[in-house]
Design a protein around this motif. Structure first.
Motif: not given
Length: 247
Positions: A74-81, A88-89, A128-131, A134-140
């Protein structure tokens, strides 16, 4: 068929379980609206075909092998994006299995599989996406639950337990977040390959009979599109989508 984008800028959307059913339909709908879709599933050959079709129609898609039960995958998937699109929105936690059976059939391996995919898989996605968000200040984060998360039926005890858990997890995440949007989508009978995961033959025949009422997976993709294209200060918390004729 393409749809005009309703957003000012394309979003980067990660979809798990994108090789068929709701995941595939969601990817097609969001790509048609102009968003970048990152396709994750174990069946990479299907993802490759889907990505080529999306890009052939003028969309943007990145296929990537993913096993949601493995946090490293999962972390690899997120990193690829992130490497491809820089942010990551949206994460659509869609991957799921539904090997229904009565508890006294003692199909304990199937119980474990549902917990691993339907619940731990969602947790791995969130972790995997929460950090990043959080750094972006937005996400869904969009979590696919089920009407089985609203009720319990015979043969569905463990499946319902995982989907109840997804709803509870989503509500806790929503309450903890002030910049993160959280949506739960609870489909009723929907055309997908979930029935194929049922090994208990009596149960499979019963569910297959009910599927005559099923709505297309595109209906769920449309609901996800609606949720993610609302203004940033509007969080669509939960949508339940059933066939009109479903009891």
């Amino acid at each position: 068929m393409t749809h005009p984008s309703t957003t000012a800028a394309p979003k980067t959307v990660l979809v798990t379980g994108a090789s068929s059913g709701i995941g595939e339909a969601t990817a097609r709908r969001l790509a048609a609206a102009g968003h970048h879709v990152v396709l994750g599933a174990r069946r990479v050959e299907r993802l490759t075909v889907l990505a080529k079709e999306i890009e052939g129609g003028g969309g943007s898609a990145l296929p990537y092998p993913l096993d949601v039960t493995d946090p490293l995958s999962m972390r690899s998937f997120v990193q690829a994006a992130l490497d491809r699109y820089g942010r990551i929105d949206v994460l659509v936690n869609n991957a799921g299995v539904m090997p229904l059976s009565r508890l006294d059939a003692l199909r304990t391996d199937e119980w474990d599989r549902m917990i691993d995919v339907n619940l731990r898989g969602v947790l791995h996605g969130i972790a995997a996406v929460l950090p990043v968000m959080t750094a972006q200040g937005a996400g869904h984060i969009v979590n696919i639950a089920s009407v089985s998360g609203l009720r319990v039926d015979p043969t569905a005890a463990v499946y319902s337990a995982t989907k109840h858990a997804v709803r509870a997890l989503s509500e806790g995440l929503r309450q903890e977040s002030r910049h993160l949007r959280v949506t739960v989508i609870s489909p009723g009978l929907t055309r997908s390959e979930l029935v194929d995961t049922i090994a208990d033959q009596d149960t499979k025949e019963a569910v297959t009979g009910q599927m005559a009422l099923a709505i297309p997976a595109a209906a769920i993709g449309e609901a996800i599109h609606y949720a993610i294209t609302q203004p940033a200060d509007v969080d669509v918390n939960e949508l339940v989508i059933r066939p009109t004729a479903q009891g």
